[in-house]
Design a protein around this motif. Structure first.
Motif, PDB file in Angstrom:
ATOM      1  N   ASP A   1     -21.788   8.840  40.769  1.00 30.80           N
ATOM      2  CA  ASP A   1     -21.350   9.992  39.996  1.00 30.80           C
ATOM      3  C   ASP A   1     -20.349   9.528  38.943  1.00 30.80           C
ATOM      4  O   ASP A   1     -19.548   8.620  39.195  1.00 30.80           O
ATOM      5  N   PRO A   2     -20.363  10.137  37.769  1.00 27.48           N
ATOM      6  CA  PRO A   2     -19.397   9.727  36.740  1.00 27.48           C
ATOM      7  C   PRO A   2     -17.983  10.163  37.116  1.00 27.48           C
ATOM      8  O   PRO A   2     -17.789  11.158  37.823  1.00 27.48           O
ATOM      9  N   LYS A   3     -17.000   9.399  36.638  1.00 29.01           N
ATOM     10  CA  LYS A   3     -15.606   9.798  36.828  1.00 29.01           C
ATOM     11  C   LYS A   3     -15.314  10.898  35.823  1.00 29.01           C
ATOM     12  O   LYS A   3     -15.578  10.751  34.639  1.00 29.01           O
ATOM     13  N   ILE A   4     -14.766  12.012  36.311  1.00 25.27           N
ATOM     14  CA  ILE A   4     -14.541  13.197  35.487  1.00 25.27           C
ATOM     15  C   ILE A   4     -13.069  13.298  35.104  1.00 25.27           C
ATOM     16  O   ILE A   4     -12.185  13.171  35.954  1.00 25.27           O
ATOM     17  N   ASN A   5     -12.804  13.537  33.827  1.00 24.53           N
ATOM     18  CA  ASN A   5     -11.456  13.764  33.327  1.00 24.53           C
ATOM     19  C   ASN A   5     -11.054  15.186  33.714  1.00 24.53           C
ATOM     20  O   ASN A   5     -11.768  16.143  33.394  1.00 24.53           O
ATOM     21  N   ASP A   6      -9.928  15.337  34.408  1.00 18.13           N
ATOM     22  CA  ASP A   6      -9.490  16.663  34.872  1.00 18.13           C
ATOM     23  C   ASP A   6      -9.201  17.620  33.723  1.00 18.13           C
ATOM     24  O   ASP A   6      -9.457  18.815  33.832  1.00 18.13           O
TER      25      ASP A   6
ATOM     26  N   ASN B   1     -15.785   8.293  29.937  1.00 22.41           N
ATOM     27  CA  ASN B   1     -16.265   7.362  28.908  1.00 22.41           C
ATOM     28  C   ASN B   1     -17.299   8.001  27.984  1.00 22.41           C
ATOM     29  O   ASN B   1     -18.224   7.354  27.536  1.00 22.41           O
ATOM     30  N   CYS B   2     -17.116   9.275  27.649  1.00 26.91           N
ATOM     31  CA  CYS B   2     -18.062   9.996  26.801  1.00 26.91           C
ATOM     32  C   CYS B   2     -17.829   9.650  25.333  1.00 26.91           C
ATOM     33  O   CYS B   2     -16.760   9.912  24.793  1.00 26.91           O
ATOM     34  N   THR B   3     -18.844   9.022  24.703  1.00 23.94           N
ATOM     35  CA  THR B   3     -18.806   8.746  23.273  1.00 23.94           C
ATOM     36  C   THR B   3     -20.178   9.046  22.709  1.00 23.94           C
ATOM     37  O   THR B   3     -21.198   8.721  23.323  1.00 23.94           O
ATOM     38  N   ASN B   4     -20.202   9.671  21.544  1.00 19.21           N
ATOM     39  CA  ASN B   4     -21.453  10.051  20.877  1.00 19.21           C
ATOM     40  C   ASN B   4     -22.372  10.857  21.793  1.00 19.21           C
ATOM     41  O   ASN B   4     -23.575  10.611  21.862  1.00 19.21           O
ATOM     42  N   TYR B   5     -21.791  11.790  22.520  1.00 18.53           N
ATOM     43  CA  TYR B   5     -22.515  12.697  23.414  1.00 18.53           C
ATOM     44  C   TYR B   5     -23.246  11.970  24.539  1.00 18.53           C
ATOM     45  O   TYR B   5     -24.210  12.488  25.094  1.00 18.53           O
ATOM     46  N   THR B   6     -22.809  10.759  24.878  1.00 17.61           N
ATOM     47  CA  THR B   6     -23.433   9.988  25.944  1.00 17.61           C
ATOM     48  C   THR B   6     -22.365   9.273  26.753  1.00 17.61           C
ATOM     49  O   THR B   6     -21.430   8.702  26.200  1.00 17.61           O
TER      50      THR B   6
ATOM     51  N   HIS C   1     -22.141   6.588  30.360  1.00 19.60           N
ATOM     52  CA  HIS C   1     -22.976   5.692  31.146  1.00 19.60           C
ATOM     53  C   HIS C   1     -22.439   5.595  32.566  1.00 19.60           C
ATOM     54  O   HIS C   1     -21.236   5.460  32.769  1.00 19.60           O
ATOM     55  N   VAL C   2     -23.355   5.692  33.544  1.00 27.05           N
ATOM     56  CA  VAL C   2     -22.980   5.551  34.949  1.00 27.05           C
ATOM     57  C   VAL C   2     -23.691   4.334  35.524  1.00 27.05           C
ATOM     58  O   VAL C   2     -24.835   4.051  35.166  1.00 27.05           O
TER      59      VAL C   2
ATOM     60  N   SER D   1     -25.932  12.777  29.399  1.00 27.30           N
ATOM     61  CA  SER D   1     -25.416  13.538  28.255  1.00 27.30           C
ATOM     62  C   SER D   1     -24.074  14.168  28.600  1.00 27.30           C
ATOM     63  O   SER D   1     -23.801  14.514  29.744  1.00 27.30           O
ATOM     64  N   CYS D   2     -23.238  14.301  27.594  1.00 27.30           N
ATOM     65  CA  CYS D   2     -21.932  14.930  27.766  1.00 27.30           C
ATOM     66  C   CYS D   2     -21.499  15.496  26.415  1.00 27.30           C
ATOM     67  O   CYS D   2     -22.122  15.245  25.390  1.00 27.30           O
ATOM     68  N   ARG D   3     -20.441  16.278  26.434  1.00 28.38           N
ATOM     69  CA  ARG D   3     -19.895  16.831  25.195  1.00 28.38           C
ATOM     70  C   ARG D   3     -18.778  15.932  24.705  1.00 28.38           C
ATOM     71  O   ARG D   3     -17.997  15.425  25.490  1.00 28.38           O
ATOM     72  N   ASN D   4     -18.694  15.728  23.421  1.00 29.70           N
ATOM     73  CA  ASN D   4     -17.566  14.996  22.852  1.00 29.70           C
ATOM     74  C   ASN D   4     -16.397  15.955  22.741  1.00 29.70           C
ATOM     75  O   ASN D   4     -16.413  16.883  21.946  1.00 29.70           O
ATOM     76  N   VAL D   5     -15.407  15.749  23.576  1.00 23.71           N
ATOM     77  CA  VAL D   5     -14.250  16.633  23.530  1.00 23.71           C
ATOM     78  C   VAL D   5     -13.009  15.916  23.026  1.00 23.71           C
ATOM     79  O   VAL D   5     -11.988  16.530  22.810  1.00 23.71           O
ATOM     80  N   ASN D   6     -13.100  14.618  22.846  1.00 23.81           N
ATOM     81  CA  ASN D   6     -12.023  13.813  22.281  1.00 23.81           C
ATOM     82  C   ASN D   6     -10.683  14.026  22.974  1.00 23.81           C
ATOM     83  O   ASN D   6      -9.637  13.959  22.355  1.00 23.81           O
TER      84      ASN D   6
END
Length: 178
Positions: free
Chosen positions: A66-71, A78-83, A85-86, A118-123
């Motif tokens: 499972d990906p590590k999730i930012n609280d 590690n979300c960059t360019n809407y992607t 990697h796990v 896939s993920c959202r770029n939330v910066n």
């Protein structure tokens, strides 16, 4: 003169349902031989075949963490360019080419490849803060300044949130992101 009948070629071949059953049996035999001599991926099962890439493994031949999730953002860290990697681990006794191109026989503990999700770029911006700013100060463009869009923030500030309509649209768009 007693003419004896001459056997013809048509008489030596079975006709009707027997002929179609024989042809079907021969076809099935040929298909069986082809399926046995080729691997599940269509390559010859002989020693000269090229190994499968780990990225091309089928579901069930690997397991991904499972990906590590930012609280704060509720997105992978590690979300960059809407992607993001796990790491994925091929099952024990699977041999494939890892991400470096090396053919490896896996025991189940080694990383074989990184699977993109896939993920959202939330910066790094907080979703809750963005919604609150959009609701209360959206007509001043504070939400757009916060999210890193100073030109839109300034335009909203100068037009009082596009006369309120832009503020409402931005609030809906930001609210739907979470």
């Amino acid at each position: 003169m007693g003419d004896a009948p001459v056997p013809s070629m048509a008489a030596s071949r079975p006709s009707g349902p027997v002929a179609s059953e024989t042809a079907a049996a021969r076809l099935l035999a040929v298909l069986w031989v082809v399926s046995v001599t080729t691997g599940p991926w269509g390559a010859a099962a002989g020693g000269g075949e090229e190994s499968l890439k780990c990225e091309d493994l089928r579901v069930g031949q690997y397991i991904c963490k499972d990906p590590k999730i930012n609280d704060a953002t509720q997105e992978p860290v590690n979300c960059t360019n809407y992607t993001a990697h796990v790491p994925c681990f091929p099952a024990p006794n699977i041999t494939c080419k890892d991400s470096g191109g090396n053919e490896t026989h896996f025991t189940g503990n080694e990383i074989g490849f990184l699977k993109p999700i896939s993920c959202r770029n939330v910066n790094g911006y907080s979703y809750k803060v963005a919604v609150a700013l959009s609701l209360f100060l959206g007509w001043l463009g504070a939400d757009r300044f916060y999210l890193g869009y100073p030109a839109l923030g300034l335009l909203k500030f100068c037009t009082v949130g596009f006369c309120g309509i832009g503020s409402l649209i931005d609030f809906i768009l930001i609210s739907m992101q979470g």
